[in-house]
Design an enzyme around this catalytic site. Structure first.
Site, PDB file in Angstrom:
ATOM      1  N   SER A 246      19.202 -44.422 -17.489  1.00  0.00           N
ATOM      2  CA  SER A 246      20.171 -43.701 -16.671  1.00  0.00           C
ATOM      3  C   SER A 246      20.330 -42.251 -17.119  1.00  0.00           C
ATOM      4  CB  SER A 246      21.531 -44.398 -16.736  1.00  0.00           C
ATOM      5  OG  SER A 246      22.049 -44.354 -18.048  1.00  0.00           O
ATOM      6  N   ARG A 247      21.176 -41.541 -16.355  1.00  0.00           N
ATOM      7  CA  ARG A 247      21.601 -40.172 -16.667  1.00  0.00           C
ATOM      8  C   ARG A 247      20.441 -39.180 -16.640  1.00  0.00           C
ATOM      9  NH1 ARG A 247      25.547 -42.207 -21.480  1.00  0.00           N
ATOM     10  NH2 ARG A 247      26.929 -43.346 -20.120  1.00  0.00           N
ATOM     11  N   LEU A 248      19.833 -39.087 -15.478  1.00  0.00           N
ATOM     12  CA  LEU A 248      18.621 -38.280 -15.349  1.00  0.00           C
ATOM     13  C   LEU A 248      18.769 -37.196 -14.282  1.00  0.00           C
ATOM     14  CD1 LEU A 248      16.339 -41.410 -15.348  1.00  0.00           C
ATOM     15  CD2 LEU A 248      16.760 -39.895 -17.278  1.00  0.00           C
ATOM     16  N   PRO A 249      19.634 -36.252 -14.428  1.00  0.00           N
ATOM     17  CA  PRO A 249      20.604 -36.023 -15.504  1.00  0.00           C
ATOM     18  C   PRO A 249      21.975 -36.607 -15.174  1.00  0.00           C
ATOM     19  CG  PRO A 249      20.577 -34.126 -14.076  1.00  0.00           C
ATOM     20  CD  PRO A 249      19.563 -35.108 -13.525  1.00  0.00           C
TER      21      PRO A 249
END
Length: 131
Positions: A28-31
């Site tokens: 996750s967090r991509l971005p």
């Protein structure tokens, strides 16, 4: 922002651009962006197990011509109060969370490639992340 609790210091100071990256087999967090503005374009996301782009805590994001393959949640905005304006993305059959925002054009010149070219070029890009 570096913390959920740092909005008063961070608002208006973060301006981030992600382009021409290949994100492969990641969580996750991509971005993930808090409080600032983000421009995410011409990226290739493959096998993203949790979430792709996370717009959180009043962040404003412009999401253009990205390709998602086997991404559970390609775009998240609703869970943590972020905003995004997606244009021309291939979600790969997934449904993005959408909370429309005000960031609709980047304040700089750039060359936006067609979505159809993102998939074929994805694996050749230099920013190949392995985690």
């Amino acid at each position: 922002g570096h913390s959920d609790n740092n909005g008063s210091e961070d608002k208006g100071h973060f301006h981030v651009t992600y382009h021409h990256n290949y994100f492969n087999h990641l969580g996750s967090r991509l971005p993930s962006l808090r409080f600032g503005t983000g421009h995410v374009y011409n990226n290739y996301y493959n096998d993203i197990t949790i979430s792709g782009i996370d717009s959180r805590l009043e962040a404003q994001m412009l999401i253009e011509n990205n390709v998602f393959v086997n991404a559970l949640k390609p775009l998240m905005t609703l869970e943590e109060g972020g905003y995004a304006n997606p244009v021309g993305n291939d979600w790969g059959g997934a449904t993005p969370e959408l909370n429309p925002g005000t960031f609709t054009s980047a304040p700089y010149s750039y060359s936006l490639g067609a979505t159809t070219g993102v998939a074929s070029a994805g694996k050749r890009w230099i920013s190949y992340w392995i985690v």
